[in-house]
Design a protein around this motif. Structure first.
Motif, PDB file in Angstrom:
ATOM      1  N   PHE A  73       0.859  -1.183   0.000  1.00 52.53           N
ATOM      2  CA  PHE A  73       0.000   0.000   0.000  1.00 52.53           C
ATOM      3  C   PHE A  73       0.890   1.225   0.000  1.00 52.53           C
ATOM      4  CE2 PHE A  73      -2.532   2.897   2.956  1.00 52.53           C
ATOM      5  CZ  PHE A  73      -3.340   3.391   1.962  1.00 52.53           C
ATOM      6  N   GLY A  74       0.641   2.153  -0.926  1.00 48.20           N
ATOM      7  CA  GLY A  74       1.432   3.376  -0.967  1.00 48.20           C
ATOM      8  C   GLY A  74       0.662   4.508  -1.621  1.00 48.20           C
ATOM      9  N   VAL A  75       1.001   5.735  -1.241  1.00 42.21           N
ATOM     10  CA  VAL A  75       0.368   6.935  -1.801  1.00 42.21           C
ATOM     11  C   VAL A  75       1.394   8.053  -1.875  1.00 42.21           C
ATOM     12  CG1 VAL A  75      -1.855   6.324  -0.741  1.00 42.21           C
ATOM     13  CG2 VAL A  75      -0.381   7.987   0.384  1.00 42.21           C
ATOM     14  N   ARG A  76       1.047   9.093  -2.592  1.00 44.09           N
ATOM     15  CA  ARG A  76       1.756  10.379  -2.570  1.00 44.09           C
ATOM     16  C   ARG A  76       0.738  11.406  -2.087  1.00 44.09           C
ATOM     17  NH1 ARG A  76       5.835   7.804  -3.563  1.00 44.09           N
ATOM     18  NH2 ARG A  76       7.116   7.868  -5.404  1.00 44.09           N
ATOM     19  N   PHE A  77       1.188  12.345  -1.289  1.00 46.68           N
ATOM     20  CA  PHE A  77       0.305  13.397  -0.802  1.00 46.68           C
ATOM     21  C   PHE A  77       0.321  14.538  -1.811  1.00 46.68           C
ATOM     22  CE2 PHE A  77       2.181  11.267   2.930  1.00 46.68           C
ATOM     23  CZ  PHE A  77       1.032  10.630   3.374  1.00 46.68           C
ATOM     24  N   THR A  78      -0.846  14.862  -2.376  1.00 47.20           N
ATOM     25  CA  THR A  78      -0.891  15.844  -3.452  1.00 47.20           C
ATOM     26  C   THR A  78      -1.607  17.136  -3.092  1.00 47.20           C
ATOM     27  OG1 THR A  78      -2.888  14.804  -4.345  1.00 47.20           O
ATOM     28  CG2 THR A  78      -0.776  14.084  -5.261  1.00 47.20           C
ATOM     29  N   ARG A  79      -2.528  17.076  -2.133  1.00 47.48           N
ATOM     30  CA  ARG A  79      -3.309  18.263  -1.771  1.00 47.48           C
ATOM     31  C   ARG A  79      -3.778  18.096  -0.335  1.00 47.48           C
ATOM     32  NH1 ARG A  79      -5.680  21.795  -5.186  1.00 47.48           N
ATOM     33  NH2 ARG A  79      -5.292  20.411  -6.918  1.00 47.48           N
ATOM     34  N   PRO A  80      -3.763  19.171   0.441  1.00 43.98           N
ATOM     35  CA  PRO A  80      -4.208  19.047   1.826  1.00 43.98           C
ATOM     36  C   PRO A  80      -5.720  18.864   1.935  1.00 43.98           C
ATOM     37  CG  PRO A  80      -3.701  21.330   1.340  1.00 43.98           C
ATOM     38  CD  PRO A  80      -3.308  20.529   0.128  1.00 43.98           C
ATOM     39  N   VAL A  81      -6.147  18.307   3.057  1.00 44.78           N
ATOM     40  CA  VAL A  81      -7.565  18.146   3.379  1.00 44.78           C
ATOM     41  C   VAL A  81      -7.905  19.199   4.428  1.00 44.78           C
ATOM     42  CG1 VAL A  81      -9.299  16.629   4.430  1.00 44.78           C
ATOM     43  CG2 VAL A  81      -7.568  15.677   2.860  1.00 44.78           C
ATOM     44  N   PRO A  82      -8.532  20.326   4.016  1.00 46.79           N
ATOM     45  CA  PRO A  82      -8.902  21.354   4.985  1.00 46.79           C
ATOM     46  C   PRO A  82     -10.077  20.876   5.834  1.00 46.79           C
ATOM     47  CG  PRO A  82      -9.546  22.015   2.762  1.00 46.79           C
ATOM     48  CD  PRO A  82      -8.867  20.690   2.654  1.00 46.79           C
ATOM     49  N   VAL A  83      -9.968  21.082   7.148  1.00 43.95           N
ATOM     50  CA  VAL A  83     -11.003  20.619   8.074  1.00 43.95           C
ATOM     51  C   VAL A  83     -11.582  21.840   8.782  1.00 43.95           C
ATOM     52  CG1 VAL A  83     -11.518  19.128  10.040  1.00 43.95           C
ATOM     53  CG2 VAL A  83      -9.764  18.439   8.364  1.00 43.95           C
ATOM     54  N   PRO A  84     -12.862  22.147   8.528  1.00 44.39           N
ATOM     55  CA  PRO A  84     -13.472  23.341   9.124  1.00 44.39           C
ATOM     56  C   PRO A  84     -13.649  23.202  10.642  1.00 44.39           C
ATOM     57  CG  PRO A  84     -15.133  22.047   7.981  1.00 44.39           C
ATOM     58  CD  PRO A  84     -13.811  21.396   7.699  1.00 44.39           C
ATOM     59  N   ASP A  85     -13.752  24.345  11.293  1.00 43.24           N
ATOM     60  CA  ASP A  85     -13.939  24.379  12.743  1.00 43.24           C
ATOM     61  C   ASP A  85     -15.440  24.358  13.042  1.00 43.24           C
ATOM     62  OD1 ASP A  85     -13.621  24.593  15.440  1.00 43.24           O
ATOM     63  OD2 ASP A  85     -12.996  26.694  15.417  1.00 43.24           O
ATOM     64  N   ASP A  86     -16.045  23.193  12.804  1.00 43.58           N
ATOM     65  CA  ASP A  86     -17.457  23.009  13.101  1.00 43.58           C
ATOM     66  C   ASP A  86     -17.674  21.545  13.479  1.00 43.58           C
ATOM     67  OD1 ASP A  86     -17.544  21.503  10.720  1.00 43.58           O
ATOM     68  OD2 ASP A  86     -18.411  23.133   9.559  1.00 43.58           O
ATOM     69  N   ASP A  87     -18.898  21.175  13.772  1.00 44.25           N
ATOM     70  CA  ASP A  87     -19.178  19.793  14.163  1.00 44.25           C
ATOM     71  C   ASP A  87     -19.395  18.874  12.970  1.00 44.25           C
ATOM     72  OD1 ASP A  87     -19.024  20.474  16.846  1.00 44.25           O
ATOM     73  OD2 ASP A  87     -21.157  20.946  16.978  1.00 44.25           O
TER      74      ASP A  87
END
Length: 132
Positions: free
Chosen positions: A75-89
């Motif tokens: 199993f392998g990946v390359r990181f290409t773009r960030p995952v933005p996580v909002p400040d909400d529930d």
């Protein structure tokens, strides 16, 4: 699994609480994963998920498709773009999908796609799993 088959996508919701738990488990307390002020100062859209956390979500999908953790051979990946996580529930959704690339000798190669808000977040994502 047959070559060309698309596997059922897996959707994961990621919240800031998930990032806090992951930071505690991994020891990665980089403030871009919990502070909007630091993340935006670094040029990011805000707090982002840990890359390894995103990879782990893909790993969870692969394990589910394979049927067991010990059926995942590579199993392998390359990181290409960030995952933005909002400040909400509500957080944000990460969708993992796969296509069976090839099957031979009791193994299947899966080409994975991970998206967040319609954008690919992992590149060159691939897994090899044991098939019965």
């Amino acid at each position: 699994m047959t070559p060309g088959a698309a596997l059922e996508p897996r959707t994961f919701r990621v919240t800031r609480a998930d990032l806090v738990r992951y930071a505690g488990a991994s020891g990665d307390f980089n403030p871009i994963h919990w502070s909007d002020r630091v993340a935006t100062a670094a040029g990011l859209p805000g707090v982002i998920a840990h890359g390894m956390f995103t990879m782990a979500l893909a790993g969870r999908a692969v394990t589910a498709w394979a049927g067991a953790p010990d059926a995942v051979l590579d199993f392998g990946v390359r990181f290409t773009r960030p995952v933005p996580v909002p400040d909400d529930d509500t957080g944000v959704e990460v969708v993992i999908s796969a296509v069976v690339k090839e099957v031979s000798d009791g193994r299947a190669v899966l080409d994975l796609t991970a998206t967040c808000q319609g954008q690919k977040v992992l590149g060159q994502a691939r897994a090899t799993v044991r098939v019965p």
